[in-house]
Design a protein around this motif. Structure first.
Motif, PDB file in Angstrom:
ATOM      1  N   ARG A 278       0.951  -1.351  -0.064  1.00 56.79           N
ATOM      2  CA  ARG A 278      -0.097   0.046   0.137  1.00 56.79           C
ATOM      3  C   ARG A 278       0.696   1.352   0.062  1.00 56.79           C
ATOM      4  N   ILE A 279       2.270   1.218   0.367  1.00 56.85           N
ATOM      5  CA  ILE A 279       2.720   2.290   0.440  1.00 56.85           C
ATOM      6  C   ILE A 279       4.161   2.319  -0.215  1.00 56.85           C
ATOM      7  N   SER A 280       4.429   1.525  -0.953  1.00 52.76           N
ATOM      8  CA  SER A 280       5.858   1.289  -1.669  1.00 52.76           C
ATOM      9  C   SER A 280       5.845   2.339  -2.975  1.00 52.76           C
ATOM     10  N   TYR A 281       4.644   2.793  -3.260  1.00 54.57           N
ATOM     11  CA  TYR A 281       4.509   3.581  -4.704  1.00 54.57           C
ATOM     12  C   TYR A 281       4.900   4.864  -4.327  1.00 54.57           C
ATOM     13  N   LEU A 282       4.766   5.316  -3.313  1.00 53.49           N
ATOM     14  CA  LEU A 282       5.319   6.619  -2.794  1.00 53.49           C
ATOM     15  C   LEU A 282       6.738   7.157  -2.932  1.00 53.49           C
ATOM     16  N   ALA A 283       7.093   8.312  -3.569  1.00 48.46           N
ATOM     17  CA  ALA A 283       8.484   8.421  -3.719  1.00 48.46           C
ATOM     18  C   ALA A 283       8.557  10.125  -3.885  1.00 48.46           C
ATOM     19  N   ASN A 284       9.752  10.589  -4.075  1.00 49.49           N
ATOM     20  CA  ASN A 284      10.048  12.001  -4.212  1.00 49.49           C
ATOM     21  C   ASN A 284       9.691  12.806  -3.022  1.00 49.49           C
ATOM     22  N   GLU A 285       8.489  13.735  -3.027  1.00 51.19           N
ATOM     23  CA  GLU A 285       8.237  14.548  -2.102  1.00 51.19           C
ATOM     24  C   GLU A 285       7.883  13.882  -0.780  1.00 51.19           C
ATOM     25  N   PHE A 286       6.954  12.551  -0.961  1.00 49.61           N
ATOM     26  CA  PHE A 286       6.261  12.017  -0.046  1.00 49.61           C
ATOM     27  C   PHE A 286       7.169  10.266   0.344  1.00 49.61           C
ATOM     28  N   GLN A 287       7.736  10.077   1.434  1.00 46.19           N
ATOM     29  CA  GLN A 287       8.336   9.060   1.342  1.00 46.19           C
ATOM     30  C   GLN A 287       8.176   8.305   2.761  1.00 46.19           C
ATOM     31  N   PHE A 288       7.857   6.848   2.721  1.00 46.40           N
ATOM     32  CA  PHE A 288       7.701   6.278   3.846  1.00 46.40           C
ATOM     33  C   PHE A 288       9.057   5.562   4.349  1.00 46.40           C
ATOM     34  N   SER A 289       9.093   5.523   5.747  1.00 48.33           N
ATOM     35  CA  SER A 289      10.261   5.024   6.108  1.00 48.33           C
ATOM     36  C   SER A 289      10.179   3.470   6.041  1.00 48.33           C
ATOM     37  N   PRO A 290      11.316   2.593   6.423  1.00 49.17           N
ATOM     38  CA  PRO A 290      11.138   1.272   6.358  1.00 49.17           C
ATOM     39  C   PRO A 290       9.852   0.741   7.266  1.00 49.17           C
ATOM     40  N   ILE A 291       9.323  -0.505   7.053  1.00 44.91           N
ATOM     41  CA  ILE A 291       8.445  -0.977   7.831  1.00 44.91           C
ATOM     42  C   ILE A 291       9.099  -1.531   9.184  1.00 44.91           C
ATOM     43  N   GLU A 292       8.689  -1.267  10.341  1.00 46.69           N
ATOM     44  CA  GLU A 292       8.985  -1.404  11.715  1.00 46.69           C
ATOM     45  C   GLU A 292       7.939  -2.443  12.211  1.00 46.69           C
ATOM     46  N   SER A 293       8.370  -3.340  13.127  1.00 45.15           N
ATOM     47  CA  SER A 293       7.250  -3.958  13.780  1.00 45.15           C
ATOM     48  C   SER A 293       7.343  -3.652  15.745  1.00 45.15           C
ATOM     49  N   LEU A 294       6.247  -3.930  16.188  1.00 47.54           N
ATOM     50  CA  LEU A 294       6.229  -3.542  17.506  1.00 47.54           C
ATOM     51  C   LEU A 294       5.268  -4.571  18.254  1.00 47.54           C
ATOM     52  N   GLN A 295       5.813  -5.536  19.410  1.00 45.45           N
ATOM     53  CA  GLN A 295       4.987  -6.477  19.837  1.00 45.45           C
ATOM     54  C   GLN A 295       3.973  -5.906  20.846  1.00 45.45           C
ATOM     55  N   THR A 296       2.827  -6.578  20.727  1.00 41.24           N
ATOM     56  CA  THR A 296       1.827  -5.894  21.644  1.00 41.24           C
ATOM     57  C   THR A 296       0.885  -7.278  22.114  1.00 41.24           C
ATOM     58  N   SER A 297      -0.239  -6.670  22.778  1.00 41.74           N
ATOM     59  CA  SER A 297      -1.107  -7.907  23.371  1.00 41.74           C
ATOM     60  C   SER A 297      -2.589  -7.096  23.272  1.00 41.74           C
ATOM     61  N   ASP A 298      -3.542  -7.881  23.328  1.00 40.27           N
ATOM     62  CA  ASP A 298      -5.005  -7.385  23.430  1.00 40.27           C
ATOM     63  C   ASP A 298      -4.873  -6.171  24.522  1.00 40.27           C
ATOM     64  N   GLU A 299      -4.398  -6.577  25.923  1.00 36.55           N
ATOM     65  CA  GLU A 299      -4.522  -5.781  26.812  1.00 36.55           C
ATOM     66  C   GLU A 299      -3.888  -4.260  26.718  1.00 36.55           C
ATOM     67  N   LYS A 300      -2.664  -4.272  25.892  1.00 39.94           N
ATOM     68  CA  LYS A 300      -1.730  -3.114  25.672  1.00 39.94           C
ATOM     69  C   LYS A 300      -1.973  -2.399  24.247  1.00 39.94           C
TER      70      LYS A 300
END
Length: 283
Positions: free
Chosen positions: A102-124
């Motif tokens: 969904r995000i890889s097509y953007l370049a030039n003025e608008f650029q997404f950072s490499p995708i990061e992951s974050l571990q979570t749970s239902d409670e958090k």
């Protein structure tokens, strides 16, 4: 307690390819396990206008709307949208590569950072989503609601946990000269040290003291078994007061000098670049 990952990417607006100065304008979130995706856009667009004197309001709005169209989805909405095309457009919502497509097509003025992951749970998960917004869309909130350094360390911890690293030590036994404070937050494979720092101090004297301490500790560090030090910093540095910006620039220069003197790699990066930096260490 079952855990799962939040995948995220930070959107930066870079008006000049020559200067490469940037401002964070959005945060893309994907939780495959929850079949959830959302694009959180900057609310305070006056900051964008003041950052870029050639800012095109209509073009900017079009990009933001397009990303919301491509990314905003919740599994709980599926019955509401049963008779239109939204469910059809998100048939890949459970796929791990959904966000990348969904995000890889953007370049030039608008650029997404490499995708990061974050571990979570239902409670958090709700709190973690809120803290990610507070981390990266920092200036959309009043000062009293902005993320704290302790919460940034929390995000760092969750991020590292999601990488499934084989050898990771929290608060390694590397102390200051007086033996009172742990100098680093994590040690990986006994050879990489990680420390979270912040440049967002209200008082320049406090910032100056912390940076001097970090520089001193780096100079004193026994690096015989250390190959790299990663200092994760806050984003949004483009909005710092001039004195804090100058402190950041001077800090970078001093780090380069220490690198050369000790033949040690020191990376000063935003949290959104942590996984890529760790992967570079393996190669």
């Amino acid at each position: 307690m079952k855990t799962f990952d939040i995948l995220y990417s930070v959107l930066r607006y870079i008006p000049s390819a020559i200067r490469m100065e940037s401002i964070i304008v959005g945060l893309a979130i994907h939780i495959p396990f929850k079949q959830y995706s959302h694009f959180y856009r900057i609310k305070n667009t006056r900051r964008v206008a003041s950052f870029d004197d050639e800012y095109n309001k209509d073009f900017f709005h079009m990009i933001m709307e397009g990303l919301s169209y491509d990314l905003d989805y919740s599994h709980e909405e599926q019955f509401e949208y049963l008779f239109n095309d939204k469910k059809k457009r998100f048939t890949d919502i459970q796929h791990e590569d959904f966000l990348d497509t969904r995000i890889s097509y953007l370049a030039n003025e608008f650029q997404f950072s490499p995708i990061e992951s974050l571990q979570t749970s239902d409670e958090k998960v709700k709190k973690d989503l809120k803290n990610l917004q507070r981390m990266y869309l920092y200036y959309d909130r009043p000062k009293s609601e902005r993320i704290t350094k302790t919460e940034v360390r929390n995000l760092l911890s969750k991020q590292l946990n999601s990488y499934n690293l084989a050898h990771i030590t929290k608060s390694p036994k590397i102390y200051d000269d007086f033996g009172g404070n742990n100098l680093y937050d994590y040690q990986i494979n006994n050879s990489i040290l990680i420390k979270a720092i912040s440049f967002d101090y209200k008082r320049i004297n406090q910032l100056s003291t912390e940076l001097k301490n970090i520089i001193y500790d780096l100079k004193q560090l026994n690096t015989s078994n250390i190959s790299k030090i990663i200092l994760t910093r806050n984003d949004n540095l483009e909005s710092l007061p001039q004195k804090q910006k100058l402190a950041f620039d001077n800090f970078e220069i001093k780090i380069k000098n220490i690198e050369a003197a000790k033949k040690l790699k020191i990376d000063l990066i935003p949290l959104s670049e942590l996984e890529r930096t760790l992967n570079q260490s393996k190669s």
